[in-house]
Design an enzyme around this catalytic site. Sequence first.
Site, PDB file in Angstrom:
ATOM      1  N   SER A 102       0.791  -1.141  -0.091  1.00 38.23           N
ATOM      2  CA  SER A 102      -0.200  -0.101  -0.089  1.00 38.23           C
ATOM      3  C   SER A 102       0.884   1.371  -0.090  1.00 38.23           C
ATOM      4  O   SER A 102       1.971   1.277   0.403  1.00 38.23           O
ATOM      5  CB  SER A 102      -0.863  -0.029   1.250  1.00 38.23           C
ATOM      6  OG  SER A 102      -1.522  -1.128   1.283  1.00 38.23           O
TER       7      SER A 102
HETATM    8  N1  SAH Z   1      -1.079  -4.698   4.089  1.00 41.96           N
HETATM    9  C1  SAH Z   1      -0.146  -5.329   2.932  1.00 41.96           C
HETATM   10  C2  SAH Z   1      -0.780  -4.883   1.554  1.00 41.96           C
HETATM   11  C3  SAH Z   1      -2.104  -5.820   1.260  1.00 41.96           C
HETATM   12  S1  SAH Z   1      -2.435  -5.989  -0.531  1.00 41.96           S
HETATM   13  C4  SAH Z   1       1.270  -4.494   2.914  1.00 41.96           C
HETATM   14  O1  SAH Z   1       1.461  -3.898   3.855  1.00 41.96           O
HETATM   15  O2  SAH Z   1       1.860  -4.990   2.026  1.00 41.96           O
HETATM   16  C5  SAH Z   1      -3.792  -6.981  -0.253  1.00 41.96           C
HETATM   17  C6  SAH Z   1      -3.510  -8.492   0.349  1.00 41.96           C
HETATM   18  O3  SAH Z   1      -4.786  -9.043   0.686  1.00 41.96           O
HETATM   19  C7  SAH Z   1      -2.946  -9.268  -0.890  1.00 41.96           C
HETATM   20  O4  SAH Z   1      -1.858  -9.913  -0.314  1.00 41.96           O
HETATM   21  C8  SAH Z   1      -3.922 -10.411  -1.026  1.00 41.96           C
HETATM   22  O5  SAH Z   1      -3.313 -11.663  -1.261  1.00 41.96           O
HETATM   23  C9  SAH Z   1      -4.567 -10.422   0.333  1.00 41.96           C
HETATM   24  N2  SAH Z   1      -5.961 -10.668   0.553  1.00 41.96           N
HETATM   25  C10 SAH Z   1      -6.911 -10.823  -0.431  1.00 41.96           C
HETATM   26  N3  SAH Z   1      -8.025 -11.389   0.016  1.00 41.96           N
HETATM   27  C11 SAH Z   1      -7.844 -12.093   0.940  1.00 41.96           C
HETATM   28  C12 SAH Z   1      -8.438 -13.032   1.879  1.00 41.96           C
HETATM   29  N4  SAH Z   1      -9.748 -13.267   1.664  1.00 41.96           N
HETATM   30  N5  SAH Z   1      -7.782 -13.523   3.135  1.00 41.96           N
HETATM   31  C13 SAH Z   1      -6.584 -13.301   3.193  1.00 41.96           C
HETATM   32  N6  SAH Z   1      -5.674 -12.337   2.447  1.00 41.96           N
HETATM   33  C14 SAH Z   1      -6.251 -11.770   1.490  1.00 41.96           C
END
Ligand code: SAH
Length: 216
Positions: free
Chosen positions: A63
Amino acid sequence: MSQDDLAEQKMRFMFALRSKGVTDARVLTAMETIDRGPFVKGIFTDRAYEDMPLPISCGQTISQPSVVGLMTQALDVTPRDKVLEVGTGSGYQAAILSQLARRVYTVDRHRRLVAEAKSIFDAMDLGNITAFTADGSFGLPDQAPFDRIIVTAAAEDTPGPLLGQLKVGGIMVLPVGQSDTVQSMIKVTRSETGFDYQELRPVRFVPLLEGVARDN
Ligand code: SAH
């Protein structure tokens, strides 16, 4: 990059956070302490200190730092809190939370992202984070309830199990809305009698998907 250039980039990084509204001293200190560099890999490493989301493995994104700061600030974490993060991604957000909370649980549906994040947590000696591969929409029933929950992928609605795993007095911050358009960052506070919803600002996140990823 020279040491001087790096120092200047980090100074600009902190300035960008403040100018976008990250004013909480504890959040700023955490973001000064946790180097974003190791969470960004390959050709994008040079851009780690820009206030931009960047691509990571598995087609996901780390992010935008100011969004990380604003969400963390809205979460209002205290040093005694047990926090759940849904969407580990690079691990950057969890690392920031580790500076502010007692315990951080983070889950991602991609096993590879969890493994990569864990190795960074180990290298940085962040011993209060536990990372799991799971569908985070269901939360972590074995570790619940949580004082704070942060979701870093967008759902159309707040997942019910997460509401159920939030303590009374607890706070959850998450993006909600149609996944590929603009979403709203929402702050949910649980009271004795129910949930209070506050809309904070427009944001854009990758979608919250169902199930554990098939490439695992
Ligand atoms: N917080 C992260 C950025 C997240 S991007 C950082 O600091 O880098 C969003 C993430 O959510 C992705 O890695 C994706 O794989 C995950 N994601 C999406 N749906 C999900 C679910 N149902 N359960 C767990 N993770 C999920």
